[in-house]
Design a protein around this motif. Structure first.
Motif, mmCIF file in Angstrom:
data_model
loop_
_atom_site.group_PDB
_atom_site.id
_atom_site.type_symbol
_atom_site.label_atom_id
_atom_site.label_comp_id
_atom_site.label_asym_id
_atom_site.label_seq_id
_atom_site.Cartn_x
_atom_site.Cartn_y
_atom_site.Cartn_z
ATOM 1 N N TYR A 100 49.525 44.357 75.229
ATOM 2 C CA TYR A 100 50.825 44.326 75.936
ATOM 3 C C TYR A 100 51.863 45.258 74.845
ATOM 4 C CZ TYR A 100 55.054 43.186 78.335
ATOM 5 O OH TYR A 100 56.281 43.022 78.945
ATOM 6 N N ASP A 101 51.905 44.497 73.566
ATOM 7 C CA ASP A 101 52.826 45.108 72.611
ATOM 8 C C ASP A 101 52.276 46.672 72.377
ATOM 9 O OD1 ASP A 101 54.229 42.666 72.555
ATOM 10 O OD2 ASP A 101 53.079 42.013 70.936
ATOM 11 N N ASP A 102 51.146 46.978 72.205
ATOM 12 C CA ASP A 102 50.826 48.409 71.973
ATOM 13 C C ASP A 102 51.442 49.360 73.100
ATOM 14 O OD1 ASP A 102 49.611 47.675 69.783
ATOM 15 O OD2 ASP A 102 47.317 47.867 71.018
ATOM 16 N N LEU A 103 51.535 48.866 74.489
ATOM 17 C CA LEU A 103 51.981 49.669 75.757
ATOM 18 C C LEU A 103 53.529 49.520 75.056
ATOM 19 C CD1 LEU A 103 52.213 51.010 78.277
ATOM 20 C CD2 LEU A 103 52.519 48.642 79.346
ATOM 21 N N LEU A 104 54.168 48.789 74.878
ATOM 22 C CA LEU A 104 55.664 48.693 74.654
ATOM 23 C C LEU A 104 55.949 49.556 73.262
ATOM 24 C CD1 LEU A 104 56.587 45.206 75.517
ATOM 25 C CD2 LEU A 104 56.660 47.089 77.039
ATOM 26 N N ILE A 105 55.219 49.611 72.245
ATOM 27 C CA ILE A 105 55.626 50.244 70.938
ATOM 28 C C ILE A 105 55.300 51.570 71.283
ATOM 29 C CG2 ILE A 105 54.508 50.618 68.907
ATOM 30 C CD1 ILE A 105 53.969 47.625 68.497
ATOM 31 N N GLU A 106 54.039 52.042 72.036
ATOM 32 C CA GLU A 106 54.173 53.450 72.539
ATOM 33 C C GLU A 106 55.176 54.178 73.372
ATOM 34 O OE1 GLU A 106 51.769 56.963 72.116
ATOM 35 O OE2 GLU A 106 51.698 55.168 71.028
ATOM 36 N N GLY A 107 55.832 53.379 74.373
ATOM 37 C CA GLY A 107 56.976 53.487 75.075
ATOM 38 C C GLY A 107 57.994 54.032 74.032
ATOM 39 N N GLU A 108 58.215 52.985 73.169
ATOM 40 C CA GLU A 108 59.395 53.094 72.269
ATOM 41 C C GLU A 108 59.237 54.529 71.446
ATOM 42 O OE1 GLU A 108 61.541 50.162 69.103
ATOM 43 O OE2 GLU A 108 59.401 50.267 69.033
ATOM 44 N N LYS A 109 57.981 54.670 70.847
ATOM 45 C CA LYS A 109 57.577 55.999 70.011
ATOM 46 C C LYS A 109 58.064 57.087 70.750
ATOM 47 C CE LYS A 109 54.004 54.161 67.227
ATOM 48 N NZ LYS A 109 52.677 54.132 66.999
ATOM 49 N N TYR A 110 57.679 57.176 72.193
ATOM 50 C CA TYR A 110 57.989 58.270 72.909
ATOM 51 C C TYR A 110 59.579 58.405 72.985
ATOM 52 C CZ TYR A 110 53.197 59.291 74.650
ATOM 53 O OH TYR A 110 51.959 59.613 74.873
ATOM 54 N N LEU A 111 60.357 57.250 73.439
ATOM 55 C CA LEU A 111 61.528 57.548 73.464
ATOM 56 C C LEU A 111 62.471 57.772 72.187
ATOM 57 C CD1 LEU A 111 62.594 54.414 75.762
ATOM 58 C CD2 LEU A 111 62.806 57.020 76.401
ATOM 59 N N VAL A 112 61.943 57.559 70.991
ATOM 60 C CA VAL A 112 62.617 57.693 69.700
ATOM 61 C C VAL A 112 62.257 59.260 69.366
ATOM 62 C CG1 VAL A 112 62.315 57.462 67.114
ATOM 63 C CG2 VAL A 112 62.297 55.493 68.589
ATOM 64 N N LYS A 113 61.027 59.534 69.711
ATOM 65 C CA LYS A 113 60.692 61.058 69.688
ATOM 66 C C LYS A 113 61.512 62.057 70.533
ATOM 67 C CE LYS A 113 57.185 64.167 68.708
ATOM 68 N NZ LYS A 113 57.852 65.298 68.212
ATOM 69 N N ALA A 114 61.776 61.622 71.708
ATOM 70 C CA ALA A 114 62.411 62.300 72.865
ATOM 71 C C ALA A 114 63.835 62.362 72.231
ATOM 72 C CB ALA A 114 62.201 61.610 74.175
ATOM 73 N N GLU A 115 64.511 61.288 71.857
ATOM 74 C CA GLU A 115 65.873 61.473 71.304
ATOM 75 C C GLU A 115 66.054 62.392 70.122
ATOM 76 O OE1 GLU A 115 69.507 58.187 71.130
ATOM 77 O OE2 GLU A 115 67.675 57.808 70.083
ATOM 78 N N GLU A 116 64.910 62.217 69.052
ATOM 79 C CA GLU A 116 65.250 63.225 68.201
ATOM 80 C C GLU A 116 65.072 64.654 68.327
ATOM 81 O OE1 GLU A 116 62.049 61.697 65.457
ATOM 82 O OE2 GLU A 116 63.256 59.849 64.810
ATOM 83 N N THR A 117 64.100 65.010 69.097
ATOM 84 C CA THR A 117 63.883 66.236 69.611
ATOM 85 C C THR A 117 65.150 66.820 70.327
ATOM 86 O OG1 THR A 117 61.496 65.581 69.874
ATOM 87 C CG2 THR A 117 62.361 67.896 71.020
ATOM 88 N N TYR A 118 65.724 65.876 71.284
ATOM 89 C CA TYR A 118 66.586 66.348 72.176
ATOM 90 C C TYR A 118 67.759 66.774 71.259
ATOM 91 C CZ TYR A 118 70.166 67.059 75.643
ATOM 92 O OH TYR A 118 71.167 67.808 76.320
ATOM 93 N N ASN A 119 68.226 65.922 70.273
ATOM 94 C CA ASN A 119 69.237 66.034 69.341
ATOM 95 C C ASN A 119 69.017 67.143 68.405
ATOM 96 O OD1 ASN A 119 70.912 63.923 70.615
ATOM 97 N ND2 ASN A 119 69.947 62.321 69.035
ATOM 98 N N LYS A 120 67.897 67.599 68.212
ATOM 99 C CA LYS A 120 67.631 68.686 67.053
ATOM 100 C C LYS A 120 67.717 70.038 68.001
ATOM 101 C CE LYS A 120 63.953 70.364 64.178
ATOM 102 N NZ LYS A 120 62.587 70.062 63.554
ATOM 103 N N TYR A 121 67.570 70.160 69.000
ATOM 104 C CA TYR A 121 67.498 71.421 69.805
ATOM 105 C C TYR A 121 68.438 71.411 70.900
ATOM 106 C CZ TYR A 121 63.072 72.103 67.595
ATOM 107 O OH TYR A 121 61.955 72.081 66.516
ATOM 108 N N LYS A 122 69.229 70.524 71.123
ATOM 109 C CA LYS A 122 70.218 70.670 72.431
ATOM 110 C C LYS A 122 71.106 71.817 72.191
ATOM 111 C CE LYS A 122 73.304 67.171 70.921
ATOM 112 N NZ LYS A 122 73.796 65.706 71.169
ATOM 113 N N ASN A 123 71.670 72.218 71.001
ATOM 114 C CA ASN A 123 72.633 73.030 70.711
ATOM 115 C C ASN A 123 71.978 74.579 70.410
ATOM 116 O OD1 ASN A 123 74.805 71.418 71.380
ATOM 117 N ND2 ASN A 123 74.626 70.618 69.187
ATOM 118 N N VAL A 124 70.685 74.581 70.669
ATOM 119 C CA VAL A 124 70.265 75.896 70.111
ATOM 120 C C VAL A 124 69.990 77.071 71.228
ATOM 121 C CG1 VAL A 124 67.723 76.920 69.275
ATOM 122 C CG2 VAL A 124 68.622 74.621 68.314
#
Length: 143
Positions: A119-143
């Motif tokens: 169960y924790d692996d599922l939640l950790i994976e979801g958290e990883k996706y959100l962290v990566k999504a936020e980083e990616t969006y912040n990096k490219y949103k003004n390009v």
């Protein structure tokens, strides 16, 4: 609310929204997610390496990425979309994007075996996706 909790709440909301007959109403949130997404090594031994994927499994996989998209929307206010293409043999791809920015993606070659060990692996994976999504969006949103 931290990203792991946000992902969990969003995924539960997505799963429960599909329970049109109240089948899962007496199940706890954790039990419901465990039933849908957790497979032990022993469970995986009983699933063939090559097999067709059923429609319910495809929907369960899509729900994970819809939860990522919706959680990202709640975090940022930016609308997201999920595109998923899957063959009957379990080969495919899912992409979550906001505008022209790909927030996360995953390729599948054996989607019928898609699961998490705990169960924790599922939640950790979801958290990883959100962290990566936020980083990616912040990096490219003004390009």
């Amino acid at each position: 609310m931290d990203k792991k909790e946000l992902f969990k709440v969003t995924l539960i909301g997505q799963v429960r929204a599909l329970d049109q007959f109240g089948t899962w109403v007496n199940k706890s949130d954790e039990d419901l997610l465990v039933e849908k997404y957790i497979r032990t090594k022993e469970d995986l031994k009983n699933i063939p390496i090559i097999a067709d994927i059923d429609e319910m499994q495809i929907k369960d996989i899509r729900l994970v990425f819809q939860a990522v998209a919706l959680a990202f929307e709640k975090m940022t206010g930016v609308m997201c979309s999920v595109v998923m293409e899957m063959s009957h043999e379990g080969f495919g791809r899912v992409v979550v994007f906001a505008g022209k920015i790909v927030l996360c993606e995953k390729f599948f070659k054996d989607a019928h075996r898609f699961s998490f060990r705990t169960y924790d692996d599922l939640l950790i994976e979801g958290e990883k996706y959100l962290v990566k999504a936020e980083e990616t969006y912040n990096k490219y949103k003004n390009v």
